[in-house]
Design a protein around this motif. Structure first.
Motif, PDB file in Angstrom:
ATOM      1  N   GLY A  77      51.432  37.735  18.466  1.00 51.00           N
ATOM      2  CA  GLY A  77      51.127  36.364  18.100  1.00 51.00           C
ATOM      3  C   GLY A  77      52.338  35.510  17.785  1.00 51.00           C
ATOM      4  N   THR A  78      53.554  36.026  18.070  1.00 52.37           N
ATOM      5  CA  THR A  78      54.779  35.283  17.756  1.00 52.37           C
ATOM      6  C   THR A  78      55.666  35.253  18.993  1.00 52.37           C
ATOM      7  OG1 THR A  78      54.666  36.049  15.474  1.00 52.37           O
ATOM      8  CG2 THR A  78      56.766  35.126  16.214  1.00 52.37           C
ATOM      9  N   ARG A  79      56.298  34.099  19.217  1.00 53.68           N
ATOM     10  CA  ARG A  79      57.256  33.986  20.315  1.00 53.68           C
ATOM     11  C   ARG A  79      58.553  34.633  19.875  1.00 53.68           C
ATOM     12  NH1 ARG A  79      56.088  33.493  25.547  1.00 53.68           N
ATOM     13  NH2 ARG A  79      57.853  32.665  26.747  1.00 53.68           N
ATOM     14  N   ARG A  80      58.987  35.680  20.587  1.00 50.41           N
ATOM     15  CA  ARG A  80      60.158  36.437  20.174  1.00 50.41           C
ATOM     16  C   ARG A  80      61.263  36.333  21.220  1.00 50.41           C
ATOM     17  NH1 ARG A  80      58.784  40.759  16.763  1.00 50.41           N
ATOM     18  NH2 ARG A  80      61.042  41.160  16.707  1.00 50.41           N
ATOM     19  N   ARG A  81      62.502  36.208  20.740  1.00 49.19           N
ATOM     20  CA  ARG A  81      63.684  36.225  21.612  1.00 49.19           C
ATOM     21  C   ARG A  81      63.996  37.682  21.961  1.00 49.19           C
ATOM     22  NH1 ARG A  81      69.468  33.657  21.616  1.00 49.19           N
ATOM     23  NH2 ARG A  81      70.792  35.496  21.607  1.00 49.19           N
ATOM     24  N   ILE A  82      64.342  37.914  23.229  1.00 47.83           N
ATOM     25  CA  ILE A  82      64.574  39.287  23.696  1.00 47.83           C
ATOM     26  C   ILE A  82      65.944  39.374  24.358  1.00 47.83           C
ATOM     27  CG2 ILE A  82      63.790  41.085  25.283  1.00 47.83           C
ATOM     28  CD1 ILE A  82      60.959  39.854  24.961  1.00 47.83           C
TER      29      ILE A  82
END
Length: 932
Positions: A77-82
């Protein structure tokens, strides 16, 4: 109750898996892309990484990443940097003329985000994985897509160059980069513990004995010819307490050892491990930190003995695999082993002979020293027992008759034997019937004193200089011989059977496999045959599970070092691998950090019906050391061998109740001011950083850089932000060449647990108006104890505190006080030592009587700088204590001279002149090589 229940409960308290780290870059953690996987050009960014690695040489902070995922994704449910490498490997940067070579320093590991072990094993077995040309091979694109999907991510495309920015999708990048990590791979600890709970053989393990008690016995390895039950033969020099640890380890199911920093715990552990191997057993030595494993490995390398399997933090696995792949030569044959046994026996006899000669001479001195007390009684005693004082009387036969005449017992047989022995005693001594037995015994003691004094007079007194040298040489020869015999024994044909060779070869194969397949291969090995061929293993707790077969009780002994810093969850699988345990630690240093709540502990123990084990299974507060200390008595090692008195004095008094025996104390160190306090005015803390103290640290390092101490310089701080600010400043001021030349290291106090340096600079990072929580953090006793005990020679405390309170204030006041030159009150000395001291003072030698060194005293100390002492009489506790003192102080650097009155016919003037000449001549000889 069974150990399986304990393991199941621990599994419920363990983290289910490793933390999901999706971005390995960030502030202070640059990602440096490489044109090819194992090489990189010189440049500011790679130079910085090399310097950073040098600053943290006791850690493994650099990783080579291969096949990255770059972008962003919706997760939970969270936009994560990869920015994630699918493959990563610990590396070192090795400087060359034009650039850096990226040298592997550990395993190539698949990202822990792939939780399916079968799938992970298949991915690790891809043809040519991470080999030359793999990044550009046709199948690599498909592999990256498959690995990303297994990790729960989906790539839109795969390219060979990293994108310029961060896209909304995830891109696969078939490229290599170096990055920094300080995160330790936690592994699937829950799964590991549950797996162990189902294994057979747990009842006969150290794990079972620690938690559920023992019957006081444990299966003991077969005693080898190299040792016997009463003697301790070791390649390492040991004191009495360390030898006692070894004797206990031979039979006790659990042995616990504690001691302050520098008190010889490592010596005791290594010696106990070697002793077990010599007795035909096998040993696993497991430590919390890589540095501690390296310290033990270096100790083993400095002393002769069997080569250990040193697996550290996985850095040495490749070397082990290569060595095993080369096969093993024909084992040492039985004739050589018999020659070794004969050589050890001969070397032991040589030590015994040298000691016997010294013992006889000292016993003669001891007896002669009692003559003045007997002198007034001699007329009466010679009247009562005249034959005792005749030159040809057999005093040994008389003593035997005395023993018989003094036997207890009221039955008629005992009374008859006693009566007959008494008549014989009177006949031998010429004593009248009415003379009581105690009077005859006094006459015999007096006669011994008379004879001893006469022998000393006729032989010119006692001078043991040559005998002490012979004993030292014999001790060293015995250590070398025992070590060589141990080395041959572990390489013997008896150990290297066909099964052992196959197991060792299987281990080499497993080590070349990926992490997930390796565990499967290890489980198939013949553990008993493997440890028969390779009986001594030294490494970290974190690496045990990845290197050893999961067999309960496969080792005879597990040695758990730094145990107060190891939590129960990680210690349990190590303890399950051995039948007996030697556990060492210091509960007054930093302890493990637990994130388990009290509620979770209570609920878990209730669920498993283990409420009565709360004292042991409180994993939030009880370390592996605490559990062991509840299962067995704790042996205290008190002799301190590392620091000058000033450096350790505060901790000795504040944390160890003055139980430390400072063998480092002598006239040259007792007054040495080894602690400087540099006060910084007008400082402030902004975002957790005291920049004024950072600037002061830079000035101090600059002053040391011109002539660096041999043992390096460490800069430490209690606070992470302050340590990071110091690190940044040092990286800006010094390149990797300078950092290595100075021997510079930096980090938090927690990072330096178990480490040391010649010179330590401690920046407290506090100001007076800081929040109370920051002050309490620094004043935590265990942390503060570690902070002030890392230095071997000099500690500089940089502080902005103007009105320090509590433990910090007490320490700063201690650092600023004049040093006590005596440490303890001088002991009374006998008349001969007093008279000799007077004459030595008259001819200009500084003399101090009853000089304290650890638990010992030197009769007369005759120097203001060097450790030089005179031994004027036999130690009051007897000959054995006298020899132990001589060995201990000689190893500590003391030059001891025998100064018995018998050598100069009780003439202190002659003695003073002779001794002063000898001391001067020896000092000149010592200086000649340096000046020539």
């Amino acid at each position: 109750m069974h150990a399986a229940a304990i393991l199941t409960a621990l599994a419920d308290l363990a983290p289910a898996g490793a933390e999901r780290i999706l971005d390995v870059s960030g502030p202070g953690r640059p990602l440096v892309w490489l044109p090819e996987p194992h090489r990189g050009p010189r440049g500011a960014r790679l130079d910085r990484l090399a310097a950073l690695d040098a600053l943290h040489r006791d850690e493994r902070i650099l990783r080579l990443g291969l096949a990255f995922l770059i972008g962003t994704a919706d997760l939970d449910g969270t936009r994560r940097r990869i920015r994630l490498p699918l493959l990563a490997q610990p590396v070192r940067l090795q400087r060359g003329r034009r650039g850096y070579r990226v040298v592997p320093a550990g395993d190539l590991e698949l990202t822990p985000l792939v939780e399916d072990r079968e799938l992970a094993a298949r991915l690790e077995e891809a043809p040519g994985l991470a080999g030359p040309g793999w990044l550009t091979a046709p199948g690599t694109t498909a592999w990256i897509s498959a690995a990303a999907e297994a990790a729960g991510l989906k790539v839109t495309t795969v390219q060979s160059r990293p994108p310029r920015g961060i896209d909304d999708d995830v891109t696969g990048v078939a490229a290599a980069a170096v990055f920094v990590t300080r995160d330790v791979f936690a592994g699937r600890l829950r799964d590991t513990l549950l797996s162990w709970a189902g294994r057979p053989g747990l009842a006969d393990t150290a794990l079972n004995r620690l938690y559920l008690g023992t019957d006081g016995t444990a299966r003991d390895p077969i005693v080898d010819d190299l040792t016997d039950a009463d003697d301790v033969l070791s390649p390492l020099p040991l004191n009495a307490a360390q030898r006692d640890v070894i004797r206990r380890t031979r039979t006790a199911p659990v042995v616990v050892v504690s001691g302050a920093p520098g008190n010889g715990k490592s010596h005791a552990l290594v010696a106990a491990a070697l002793d077990t191997v010599a007795r035909g057993g096998s040993v696993l030595v497991a430590t919390q930190s890589t540095h501690a494993a390296e310290v033990l490995g270096e100790l083993l390398r400095r002393h002769p003995g069997p080569p250990p399997v040193l697996f550290g933090d996985a850095e040495r696995r490749g070397a082990i695999a290569t060595e095993l792949a080369g096969g093993v030569a024909v084992g040492v044959d039985d004739p050589q082993l018999r020659r070794d046994t004969t050589a050890v026996s001969a070397a032991r006899d040589r030590v015994a002979g040298a000691r016997a000669g010294i013992t006889a001479a000292l016993e003669q001195e001891r007896l002669a020293a009692t003559l003045p007390d007997w002198q007034p009684l001699l007329p009466a005693l010679s009247h009562d027992a005249p034959a005792v004082f005749e030159p040809d009387s057999d005093l040994a036969a008389i003593r035997a008759a005395l023993h018989e005449a003094s036997r207890n017992g009221d039955d008629w047989w005992s009374r008859w034997r006693r009566s007959r022995a008494t008549r014989r005693l009177h006949r031998l001594t010429g004593a009248a019937t009415g003379v009581p037995v105690p009077q005859v015994r006094a006459a015999v003691d007096a006669a011994d004193a008379v004879r001893a004094a006469a022998r000393l007079s006729s032989h010119g007194g006692t001078d043991l200089a040559a005998a002490w040298r012979a004993l030292t040489e014999a001790d060293e020869a015995l250590a070398e011989t025992v070590g060589a015999a141990l080395r041959n024994q572990t390489a013997s044909a008896r150990r290297w059977t066909g099964d052992a060779r196959r197991a060792a070869n299987g281990l080499g194969t497993a080590l070349r496999a990926g992490r997930n397949r390796r565990r499967e291969l290890l489980a198939t090995l013949d553990a008993e045959a493997l440890v028969r061929a390779l009986p001594l293993w030294v490494g970290t707790v974190a690496d045990v599970e990845d290197l050893l077969p999961p067999a309960a009780g496969m080792f005879d002994l597990v040695v758990l070092d730094e145990a107060a810093h190891i939590d129960q969850l990680r210690a349990a699988p190590v303890l399950a691998r051995a039948r007996r345990a030697l556990v060492a630690g210091d509960p007054r240093q930093l302890r493990f950090v637990s994130f388990v709540s009290d509620a979770d502990v209570t609920a878990t123990l209730h669920r498993h019906g283990l409420e009565r084990f709360t004292d042991r299974l409180d994993v939030r507060r009880a370390s592996a050391f605490d559990v062991a200390a509840g299962a067995a008595p704790v042996t205290w090692l008190g002799e301190h061998h590392r620091c000058a008195p000033h450096l350790i004095g505060f901790s000795a008094r504040r944390f160890y109740d003055d139980r430390l025996e400072l063998v480092t104390r002598h006239p040259g160190t007792e007054r040495a001011d080894a602690i400087d306090v540099v006060r910084v005015a007008g400082a402030a803390v902004v975002d957790g950083v005291n920049q004024a103290e950072v600037a002061t640290v830079l000035d101090l390092v600059a002053a040391l850089a011109a002539q660096p101490p041999p043992g390096g310089v460490a800069v430490i701080s209690p606070f992470r932000a302050q340590a990071d600010a110091v690190e940044t400043a040092l990286l800006s001021a010094y390149d990797v060449d300078a950092i290595e030349r100075i021997g510079l290291r930096t980090g938090t106090v927690h990072a330096f647990q178990g480490s040391e340096a010649d010179v330590v600079i401690a920046t407290l990072g506090l100001v007076d108006d800081d929040p109370p929580a920051r002050h309490r953090f620094v004043a935590e006793p265990n942390l503060f104890n570690v902070l002030v005990t890392r230095a071997r020679k000099q500690l500089t405390v940089v502080t902005s505190l103007q009105a320090p309170e509590g433990i910090v204030g007490d320490y700063l006041r201690y650092a600023g006080q004049p040093l006590d030159a005596t440490g303890t009150s001088p002991a009374a000395v006998d008349p001969w030592a007093s008279a000799l001291a007077v004459e030595l003072t008259r001819i200009g030698l500084p003399v101090r009587a009853g000089y304290p060194v650890g638990r010992w005293r030197v009769d007369l100390c005759v120097s203001d700088e060097a450790p030089i002492g005179l031994v004027c009489g036999v130690h009051p506790d007897g000959v054995a204590a006298h020899i132990e003192r001589q060995r201990t102080l000689t190893r500590a650097g003391w030059r001891l001279y025998d100064a018995f009155a018998s050598r100069w016919s009780d003439d202190p003037i002659r003695a003073a002149l002779d001794l002063a000449t000898r001391i001067h001549d020896d000092a000149q000889r010592k200086l000649k090589p340096a000046s020539s």
